[in-house]
Design an enzyme around this catalytic site. Structure first.
Site, PDB file in Angstrom:
ATOM      1  N   ARG A 228       8.462   0.680 -26.651  1.00 47.15           N
ATOM      2  CA  ARG A 228       7.679  -0.316 -25.922  1.00 47.15           C
ATOM      3  C   ARG A 228       8.469  -0.931 -24.774  1.00 47.15           C
ATOM      4  NH1 ARG A 228       7.503  -4.767 -28.862  1.00 47.15           N
ATOM      5  NH2 ARG A 228       6.322  -3.761 -30.534  1.00 47.15           N
TER       6      ARG A 228
ATOM      7  N   TYR B  83      -5.764  -8.771  -3.644  1.00 44.93           N
ATOM      8  CA  TYR B  83      -6.587  -7.857  -4.435  1.00 44.93           C
ATOM      9  C   TYR B  83      -7.419  -8.677  -5.419  1.00 44.93           C
ATOM     10  CZ  TYR B  83      -7.515  -4.587  -8.274  1.00 44.93           C
ATOM     11  OH  TYR B  83      -8.103  -3.863  -9.282  1.00 44.93           O
TER      12      TYR B  83
ATOM     13  N   ASP C   2       3.763  -8.228  -3.101  1.00 43.17           N
ATOM     14  CA  ASP C   2       3.122  -6.974  -3.476  1.00 43.17           C
ATOM     15  C   ASP C   2       3.287  -6.005  -2.309  1.00 43.17           C
ATOM     16  OD1 ASP C   2       1.268  -4.869  -3.902  1.00 43.17           O
ATOM     17  OD2 ASP C   2       0.065  -6.123  -5.212  1.00 43.17           O
TER      18      ASP C   2
ATOM     19  N   LYS D  26      -1.066   3.967  -6.956  1.00 47.89           N
ATOM     20  CA  LYS D  26      -1.435   4.287  -5.586  1.00 47.89           C
ATOM     21  C   LYS D  26      -0.425   5.262  -4.970  1.00 47.89           C
ATOM     22  CE  LYS D  26      -4.679   1.145  -6.258  1.00 47.89           C
ATOM     23  NZ  LYS D  26      -4.259   0.403  -7.460  1.00 47.89           N
TER      24      LYS D  26
END
Length: 402
Positions: free
Chosen positions: A66, A119, A191, A216
């Site tokens: 994890r 976004y 970002d 992306k």
């Protein structure tokens, strides 16, 4: 390639060289040219004492999938190098990267300053999600540093923004905002999904952390979901230990980490071609009588031009525009496209077009979109890797038919 290549060089290896080779020596993996996928959820310890040391962090090692995996670790090393950051953390999605960062750095009563153009899901997290936990986000026009400076007179935890911003591609001066935050004892988080480290490296301009939706451009093929946060080692370490480990569990899978590593190998080539075609399309649209506005970083004017020239190497692969006749003509135009696909997301080899007001930014209310400058007629085009002339022909035909 041996790791000695990097240790023995006096100058930093080139971007593409690091994206392809950094951190991996085939000799350590039975000569395998491509790094293996460590498809395991847990790791065995030779002794109880070794396991205790790994858990305590006094010795380096892997404990449980994890929080870290060797395939993921190689990806993180390369991302950190490409961004010019001290460390990086790969997660299961861009929103996992953002939320893990927020849950780690924020507590009830904290205040966040954010640009008003984000976004849609980032905006929803900051404006609605954090509010439920007693955290206040104030949305400002970050293209006006004086407005941010006035807001910074009241203590805040971090400044958060995108540049170029989604969906209208406005540019924000990273150095100016970072200086304001640093003076106030706050962090700066940028970002960098749209520009990628090929075109822009926020850490070099003062940012503390850089966020990516690796879904992306970093992945680049529309076949995965992933996110990245890179920057100061102490902050990234805390986000791994808290935001990833027990606050979100937003773990990237070994296979996904492998696919992003594969995407990095061609990142520079792809980004430069995306930008070359996008610049041609933006220039074409700007000359069309039926197009009322075009937004593209490479066409920026005035103060934005100065920002572009200081912090970006190129305009990137996104173009936003409006056509005369409002949203109805916009719909006819989009439906008339044959080569370009109507789809959200971006950064794929395929060219994608979408309508922010009804798609990616539908989480903004109509009033919020109007207040923040996201018009109902705005169209966002993610320019792919098809032959530029074919894309121009498809767009021109659809404009005429609309």
């Amino acid at each position: 390639m041996s790791k000695d290549f990097f240790r023995n060089r006096n100058a930093e290896a080139g971007f593409a060289t690091r994206a392809i080779h950094l951190g991996y020596d085939p000799a350590s993996e039975n000569g395998a040219l491509t790094p293996p996928i460590y498809q395991t959820s847990t790791y065995a310890f030779e002794t109880v004492e070794q396991g205790a040391a790994y858990f305590a962090g006094t010795q380096p090692g892997y404990v449980y999938g994890r929080t870290r995996n060797p395939t993921q670790a190689l990806l993180e090393e390369r991302i950190a190098s490409l961004e010019g950051a001290e460390a990086a953390l790969a997660l299961s999605s861009g929103m996992a990267a953002i939320s893990a960062t927020c849950w780690t750095l924020l507590k009830a009563g904290d205040r966040v300053l954010a640009d008003k153009i984000l976004y849609g899901n980032s905006y929803a997290l900051l404006s609605r999600g954090l509010e439920k936990f007693g955290i206040n986000a104030e949305f400002l026009d970050f293209t006006n540093p004086q407005e941010v400076e006035r807001a910074a007179e009241t203590p805040f935890r971090f400044a958060y923004f995108e540049t170029p911003a989604n969906p209208n591609l406005r540019l924000i001066d990273i150095a100016a905002i970072s200086a304001i935050a640093r003076k106030s004892g706050a962090f700066t988080i940028v970002d960098n999904t749209f520009a990628t480290p090929v075109l822009q490296r926020p850490v070099r301009h003062g940012a503390d952390l850089v966020i990516h939706s690796a879904t992306k451009y970093l992945g680049g093929h529309g076949d995965l979901l992933a996110g990245v946060v890179a920057g100061r080692e102490d902050l990234v370490k805390d986000i791994r230990a808290q935001g990833l480990r027990y606050m979100t569990g937003g773990t990237i899978s070994p296979l996904t980490a492998f696919l992003v590593l594969r995407g990095l190998k061609t990142l520079e080539l792809r980004i430069l071609q995306h930008a070359k075609s996008a610049e041609a399309i933006a220039g074409f649209l700007a000359e069309q009588p039926g197009v009322s506005s075009v937004s593209y970083p490479g066409l920026a004017q005035g103060a934005a031009r100065g920002v572009y020239e200081r912090q970006m190497r190129g305009g990137g692969g996104l173009v936003s525009f409006e056509i005369d006749g409002g949203i109805e003509r916009g719909r006819r135009f989009m439906n008339g496209l044959k080569l370009v696909s109507r789809a959200v997301s971006l950064g794929d080899a395929e060219t994608l077009i979408q309508h922010p007001a009804s798609m990616t930014h539908a989480l903004y209310s109509a009033e919020e979109r109007a207040r923040h400058g996201i018009s109902d007629g705005l169209i966002r085009l993610s320019v792919g890797l098809e032959t530029t002339e074919d894309l121009l022909d498809d767009i021109a035909t659809a404009l005429r038919s609309a």
